[in-house]
Design a protein around this motif. Structure first.
Motif, PDB file in Angstrom:
ATOM      1  N   SER A 107       1.282  -1.415  -0.357  1.00 26.52           N
ATOM      2  CA  SER A 107       0.207  -0.254   0.075  1.00 26.52           C
ATOM      3  C   SER A 107       0.296   1.214   0.027  1.00 26.52           C
ATOM      4  O   SER A 107       2.359   1.402   0.234  1.00 26.52           O
ATOM      5  N   ASP A 108       0.466   2.717  -0.432  1.00 29.89           N
ATOM      6  CA  ASP A 108       1.564   3.838  -0.529  1.00 29.89           C
ATOM      7  C   ASP A 108       0.337   4.709   0.615  1.00 29.89           C
ATOM      8  O   ASP A 108       0.826   5.656   0.702  1.00 29.89           O
ATOM      9  N   GLN A 109      -0.295   3.868   1.254  1.00 25.37           N
ATOM     10  CA  GLN A 109      -0.974   4.784   2.554  1.00 25.37           C
ATOM     11  C   GLN A 109      -0.430   5.056   3.759  1.00 25.37           C
ATOM     12  O   GLN A 109      -0.069   3.500   3.932  1.00 25.37           O
ATOM     13  N   PHE A 112      -0.563   3.076  10.967  1.00 23.03           N
ATOM     14  CA  PHE A 112       0.184   2.216  11.943  1.00 23.03           C
ATOM     15  C   PHE A 112       1.511   1.201  11.677  1.00 23.03           C
ATOM     16  O   PHE A 112       1.237   0.319  10.698  1.00 23.03           O
ATOM     17  N   GLY A 113       2.325   1.025  11.871  1.00 20.37           N
ATOM     18  CA  GLY A 113       3.751   0.482  11.290  1.00 20.37           C
ATOM     19  C   GLY A 113       4.313   1.010   9.964  1.00 20.37           C
ATOM     20  O   GLY A 113       5.093  -0.185   9.487  1.00 20.37           O
ATOM     21  N   ALA A 114       3.771   1.727   9.012  1.00 18.85           N
ATOM     22  CA  ALA A 114       4.806   1.986   7.958  1.00 18.85           C
ATOM     23  C   ALA A 114       5.869   2.303   8.374  1.00 18.85           C
ATOM     24  O   ALA A 114       6.430   3.518   9.621  1.00 18.85           O
ATOM     25  N   THR A 115       6.983   2.762   7.464  1.00 23.61           N
ATOM     26  CA  THR A 115       7.736   3.167   7.694  1.00 23.61           C
ATOM     27  C   THR A 115       8.041   4.201   6.591  1.00 23.61           C
ATOM     28  O   THR A 115       7.803   3.744   5.245  1.00 23.61           O
ATOM     29  N   VAL A 116       8.280   5.543   7.139  1.00 26.17           N
ATOM     30  CA  VAL A 116       7.624   6.214   5.992  1.00 26.17           C
ATOM     31  C   VAL A 116       8.961   7.463   5.697  1.00 26.17           C
ATOM     32  O   VAL A 116       9.360   7.868   6.749  1.00 26.17           O
ATOM     33  N   LEU A 153       1.721  12.003   9.240  1.00 24.54           N
ATOM     34  CA  LEU A 153       1.655  11.677   8.178  1.00 24.54           C
ATOM     35  C   LEU A 153       0.139  10.347   8.346  1.00 24.54           C
ATOM     36  O   LEU A 153       0.264   9.766   6.568  1.00 24.54           O
ATOM     37  N   LEU A 154      -0.371  10.368   9.076  1.00 26.03           N
ATOM     38  CA  LEU A 154      -1.341   9.396   8.689  1.00 26.03           C
ATOM     39  C   LEU A 154      -2.234  10.069   8.026  1.00 26.03           C
ATOM     40  O   LEU A 154      -3.025  10.438   7.899  1.00 26.03           O
ATOM     41  N   LYS A 155      -2.838   8.029   6.947  1.00 28.64           N
ATOM     42  CA  LYS A 155      -3.162   8.123   6.009  1.00 28.64           C
ATOM     43  C   LYS A 155      -2.923   9.470   4.652  1.00 28.64           C
ATOM     44  O   LYS A 155      -3.717   9.522   3.829  1.00 28.64           O
ATOM     45  N   ALA A 156      -2.059  10.118   5.135  1.00 27.06           N
ATOM     46  CA  ALA A 156      -1.382   9.984   3.610  1.00 27.06           C
ATOM     47  C   ALA A 156      -1.446   9.360   2.894  1.00 27.06           C
ATOM     48  O   ALA A 156      -0.655   8.445   3.234  1.00 27.06           O
ATOM     49  N   ARG A 157      -0.485   9.746   1.269  1.00 29.34           N
ATOM     50  CA  ARG A 157       0.020   8.544   0.405  1.00 29.34           C
ATOM     51  C   ARG A 157       0.819   8.842  -0.239  1.00 29.34           C
ATOM     52  O   ARG A 157       1.069  10.151  -0.383  1.00 29.34           O
ATOM     53  N   GLU A 158       2.010   8.787  -0.588  1.00 24.68           N
ATOM     54  CA  GLU A 158       3.127   8.927  -1.699  1.00 24.68           C
ATOM     55  C   GLU A 158       2.821   9.836  -2.524  1.00 24.68           C
ATOM     56  O   GLU A 158       1.437   9.978  -3.154  1.00 24.68           O
ATOM     57  N   GLY A 159       3.193  11.246  -2.331  1.00 27.63           N
ATOM     58  CA  GLY A 159       3.131  12.061  -3.131  1.00 27.63           C
ATOM     59  C   GLY A 159       2.282  13.399  -2.139  1.00 27.63           C
ATOM     60  O   GLY A 159       2.546  14.688  -2.797  1.00 27.63           O
ATOM     61  N   ASP A 160       1.761  13.183  -1.289  1.00 26.23           N
ATOM     62  CA  ASP A 160       0.661  13.395  -0.613  1.00 26.23           C
ATOM     63  C   ASP A 160       1.974  14.401  -0.046  1.00 26.23           C
ATOM     64  O   ASP A 160       2.232  14.675   0.511  1.00 26.23           O
ATOM     65  N   VAL A 161       1.674  16.018   0.395  1.00 29.84           N
ATOM     66  CA  VAL A 161       2.191  17.332   1.686  1.00 29.84           C
ATOM     67  C   VAL A 161       1.206  17.735   2.070  1.00 29.84           C
ATOM     68  O   VAL A 161      -0.257  17.394   2.363  1.00 29.84           O
ATOM     69  N   VAL A 175       5.180  13.019   1.996  1.00 29.00           N
ATOM     70  CA  VAL A 175       5.147  11.914   1.625  1.00 29.00           C
ATOM     71  C   VAL A 175       5.980  11.801   0.285  1.00 29.00           C
ATOM     72  O   VAL A 175       5.684  11.683  -0.459  1.00 29.00           O
ATOM     73  N   VAL A 176       7.201  10.824   0.370  1.00 29.58           N
ATOM     74  CA  VAL A 176       8.057  10.290  -0.189  1.00 29.58           C
ATOM     75  C   VAL A 176       8.523   9.347  -0.875  1.00 29.58           C
ATOM     76  O   VAL A 176       7.631   8.423  -1.871  1.00 29.58           O
ATOM     77  N   GLU A 177       8.009   8.374  -0.009  1.00 32.73           N
ATOM     78  CA  GLU A 177       7.573   7.277   0.517  1.00 32.73           C
ATOM     79  C   GLU A 177       7.596   5.942   1.448  1.00 32.73           C
ATOM     80  O   GLU A 177       7.204   6.352   2.642  1.00 32.73           O
ATOM     81  N   VAL A 178       5.993   5.276   0.916  1.00 30.52           N
ATOM     82  CA  VAL A 178       5.651   4.083   2.293  1.00 30.52           C
ATOM     83  C   VAL A 178       5.791   2.669   1.775  1.00 30.52           C
ATOM     84  O   VAL A 178       5.416   2.235   1.111  1.00 30.52           O
TER      85      VAL A 178
END
Length: 188
Positions: A107-109, A112-116, A153-161, A175-178
């Motif tokens: 997922s790109d969103q 919890f648990g994401a490395t961003v 950052l939560l709920k944001a997607r790759e490319g979101d500001v 957000v560059v990478e999830v």
């Protein structure tokens, strides 16, 4: 007054342990790995460290005069610390909500648990992993899911500001990478 007639008290020795605050109505999220670490620590304290310390205190008490017995006083203090940690871990494990971040693998969103990986307004790139309150370690670039950066950052997607509120003002971060851990292979 002799120490023999005073009650040993410790301000931190009470049963109402102050737990790190959670947002109202939320759960104490933790990864399966974080839960396993806390559980292993609890069992290590119960099965090994506490019995060993009880044995030391028993031995020190059998040596006679306890008023000047360093082994006895240190042992009793360490025993209180162990008991306090056991109570803390027990309470935290009881309210833990184990959440496996690998279910979002691919997922790109941000959940919890994401490395961003994100870039701030000064073009500084940072990478953080969003974990539970009881498992995050800021020295390993891990943040709690209730921290300001994680909340932004939560709920944001790759490319979101997104807007990050800091002590010096509001900052835009992109957000560059999830990334998420890969799911564990199914066992037969």
């Amino acid at each position: 007054m002799s120490q023999a007639f005073t009650r040993e008290t410790d301000a931190d020795d009470d049963d109402d342990i102050t737990l790190p605050p959670l947002p109202a109505g939320s759960k104490n999220y933790i990864t399966p790995q974080g839960y396993a670490v806390l559980r292993a620590e609890l069992f290590e304290l119960i099965d090994n460290e506490r019995p060993r310390m009880v044995e030391i205190v028993h031995w020190a008490a059998s040596n006679g005069d306890r008023s000047e017995n360093g082994d006895y006083h240190y042992g009793k203090k360490r025993l209180r610390e162990i008991d306090r940690r056991i109570r803390f871990l027990t309470k935290r494990l009881e309210i833990a909500e184990v959440t496996d971040p690998s279910v979002h693998h691919g997922s790109d969103q941000v959940f919890f648990g994401a490395t961003v990986t994100y870039v701030d307004e000064a073009d500084v790139e940072r990478t953080v992993t969003i974990l539970g309150i009881d498992e995050a370690d800021s020295l390993k670039a891990q943040v709690t899911w209730v921290s300001p950066i994680a909340r932004a950052l939560l709920k944001a997607r790759e490319g979101d500001v997104v807007k990050l509120v800091t002590p010096v003002g509001v900052q835009d971060v992109e957000v560059v990478e999830v990334r998420y851990p890969a799911p564990a292979p199914a066992q037969a």
